[in-house]
Design a protein around this motif. Structure first.
Motif, short mmCIF file in Angstrom:
data_model
loop_
_atom_site.label_atom_id
_atom_site.label_comp_id
_atom_site.label_asym_id
_atom_site.label_seq_id
_atom_site.Cartn_x
_atom_site.Cartn_y
_atom_site.Cartn_z
N CYS A 296 56.32 43.88 -42.54
CA CYS A 296 55.49 44.24 -43.69
C CYS A 296 55.20 45.74 -43.66
CB CYS A 296 54.17 43.47 -43.65
SG CYS A 296 54.34 41.71 -44.03
N GLU A 297 55.01 46.29 -44.84
CA GLU A 297 54.66 47.71 -44.95
C GLU A 297 53.26 47.81 -45.53
OE1 GLU A 297 57.79 49.61 -47.12
OE2 GLU A 297 59.25 49.32 -45.50
N TRP A 298 52.48 48.73 -44.97
CA TRP A 298 51.04 48.81 -45.25
C TRP A 298 50.71 50.14 -45.92
CZ3 TRP A 298 48.03 44.61 -43.35
CH2 TRP A 298 48.75 43.69 -42.58
N PRO A 299 50.30 50.12 -47.20
CA PRO A 299 49.94 51.36 -47.90
C PRO A 299 48.79 52.12 -47.24
CG PRO A 299 50.23 49.56 -49.47
CD PRO A 299 50.26 48.95 -48.10
N LEU A 300 47.97 51.43 -46.47
CA LEU A 300 46.85 52.08 -45.78
C LEU A 300 47.31 53.31 -45.00
CD1 LEU A 300 43.93 52.17 -44.60
CD2 LEU A 300 44.76 50.61 -42.81
N PHE A 301 48.49 53.23 -44.41
CA PHE A 301 48.95 54.34 -43.58
C PHE A 301 49.35 55.54 -44.43
CE2 PHE A 301 49.78 50.59 -40.82
CZ PHE A 301 48.82 50.90 -39.87
N PHE A 302 49.69 55.32 -45.70
CA PHE A 302 49.88 56.46 -46.60
C PHE A 302 48.55 57.16 -46.84
CE2 PHE A 302 53.95 54.97 -49.02
CZ PHE A 302 54.71 55.32 -47.92
N LEU B 12 52.71 58.59 -54.14
CA LEU B 12 53.15 57.30 -53.61
C LEU B 12 52.05 56.25 -53.72
CD1 LEU B 12 55.08 58.45 -50.40
CD2 LEU B 12 56.08 57.35 -52.41
N LEU B 13 50.84 56.63 -53.40
CA LEU B 13 49.72 55.69 -53.48
C LEU B 13 49.43 55.29 -54.92
CD1 LEU B 13 47.40 57.30 -50.79
CD2 LEU B 13 48.38 55.00 -50.69
N GLU B 14 49.54 56.25 -55.82
CA GLU B 14 49.31 55.93 -57.23
C GLU B 14 50.35 54.93 -57.74
OE1 GLU B 14 48.72 58.27 -61.52
OE2 GLU B 14 49.16 59.39 -59.68
N ARG B 15 51.59 55.07 -57.28
CA ARG B 15 52.65 54.16 -57.70
C ARG B 15 52.44 52.75 -57.14
NH1 ARG B 15 57.17 52.55 -55.16
NH2 ARG B 15 56.96 54.11 -53.51
N LEU B 16 51.87 52.66 -55.96
CA LEU B 16 51.72 51.36 -55.30
C LEU B 16 50.50 50.58 -55.77
CD1 LEU B 16 52.56 52.41 -51.63
CD2 LEU B 16 54.02 51.12 -53.20
N ALA B 17 49.54 51.26 -56.37
CA ALA B 17 48.30 50.59 -56.80
C ALA B 17 48.60 49.52 -57.84
CB ALA B 17 47.32 51.61 -57.34
N PRO C 71 62.72 44.67 -54.37
CA PRO C 71 61.39 45.13 -53.99
C PRO C 71 60.63 44.09 -53.20
CG PRO C 71 61.44 44.49 -56.30
CD PRO C 71 62.86 44.44 -55.81
N ALA C 72 59.74 44.55 -52.34
CA ALA C 72 58.87 43.65 -51.61
C ALA C 72 57.73 43.22 -52.51
CB ALA C 72 58.34 44.34 -50.36
N ALA C 73 57.04 42.17 -52.10
CA ALA C 73 55.94 41.63 -52.90
C ALA C 73 54.61 42.08 -52.32
CB ALA C 73 56.01 40.11 -52.92
N PRO C 74 53.66 42.53 -53.17
CA PRO C 74 52.36 42.95 -52.66
C PRO C 74 51.56 41.77 -52.16
CG PRO C 74 52.34 42.96 -55.05
CD PRO C 74 53.75 42.67 -54.63
N VAL C 75 50.80 41.99 -51.10
CA VAL C 75 49.91 40.98 -50.55
C VAL C 75 48.49 41.52 -50.65
CG1 VAL C 75 49.28 39.63 -48.53
CG2 VAL C 75 51.68 40.17 -48.96
N VAL C 76 47.66 40.87 -51.45
CA VAL C 76 46.28 41.30 -51.63
C VAL C 76 45.38 40.26 -50.98
CG1 VAL C 76 44.48 41.91 -53.28
CG2 VAL C 76 46.86 42.41 -53.80
N PRO C 77 44.51 40.67 -50.04
CA PRO C 77 43.66 39.69 -49.35
C PRO C 77 42.65 39.06 -50.30
CG PRO C 77 42.97 41.93 -48.82
CD PRO C 77 44.24 42.05 -49.61
#
Length: 208
Positions: free
Chosen positions: A130-136, A158-163, A202-208
């Motif tokens: 898994c890839e974690w946007p937090l690290f960006f 990059l963060l704006e695109r991932l939101a 593309p990977a799928a986002p995982v939102v807790p």
């Protein structure tokens, strides 16, 4: 020993040094005294270990919190730069950074009932971490502290695109991005390139 733990311990020792636990109501007996050698010992061990997280693990994206915000545990700028470069080159992907190589957490093939995998079993998680946007976010903060405008703009974009928008249209950041189970089966054995899921999907986002 884990580098992240040592780095946080060093930062905590430095923050606690000469802290008055009772503030203006305290006295000479309410100060926290830290032996000067203790943070230095942590620093020496930490610098000797970086960019590795431990003897059994290669680099870890969690080290970003040690070399920069919030711990700032390394004074040697060369070590900071080499550790960051290692993390970016090894762990950065399209959707964030992997925590570490062959990390099975949140992947489609993870067994949530298990707390531990044998080294020979970790191969199944290769290239589907898994890839974690937090690290960006950490990398963006690091670039701001270093006044690196080019890096700041890159990670902000990059963060704006991932939101992902919520039902009110407000941007939310997914906790992680995971490769869907069907693509794991289709792309088994393929290399992860720039964060792409197996097969380039593309990977799928995982939102807790």
């Amino acid at each position: 020993l884990n580098s992240t733990s040592i780095g946080m311990a060093k930062a905590a020792l430095e923050a606690l040094a000469e802290l008055d636990l009772f503030g203006s109501s305290g006295g000479t007996r309410s100060f926290v005294h830290v032996m000067a050698d203790d943070p230095q010992s942590c620093a020496a061990v930490l610098e000797s270990m970086l960019p590795r997280e431990s003897c059994s693990k290669e680099t870890d994206a969690g080290l970003l919190s040690v070399i920069s915000y919030p711990a700032f545990a390394i004074d040697n700028e060369d070590v900071v730069n080499s550790t960051r470069d290692c993390i970016v080159s090894v762990l950065e992907g399209r959707y964030g950074c992997c925590r570490f190589l062959r990390d099975g957490y949140r992947t489609a093939v993870e067994d949530p009932t298990r707390l531990h995998y044998e080294p020979c079993e970790l191969k199944q998680f290769e290239n589907i971490e898994c890839e974690w946007p937090l690290f960006f976010c950490y990398l963006l903060l690091d670039s701001l502290f270093h006044e690196d405008e080019d890096r700041s703009r890159r990670y902000a974009a990059l963060l704006e695109r991932l939101a992902q928008p919520d039902r009110h249209g407000r941007p939310l950041m997914p906790e992680s991005y995971a490769v869907p189970a069907d693509l794991v089966a289709e792309g088994a054995g393929e290399s992860r390139q720039s964060g792409a899921a197996p097969g380039g999907s593309p990977a799928a986002p995982v939102v807790p």
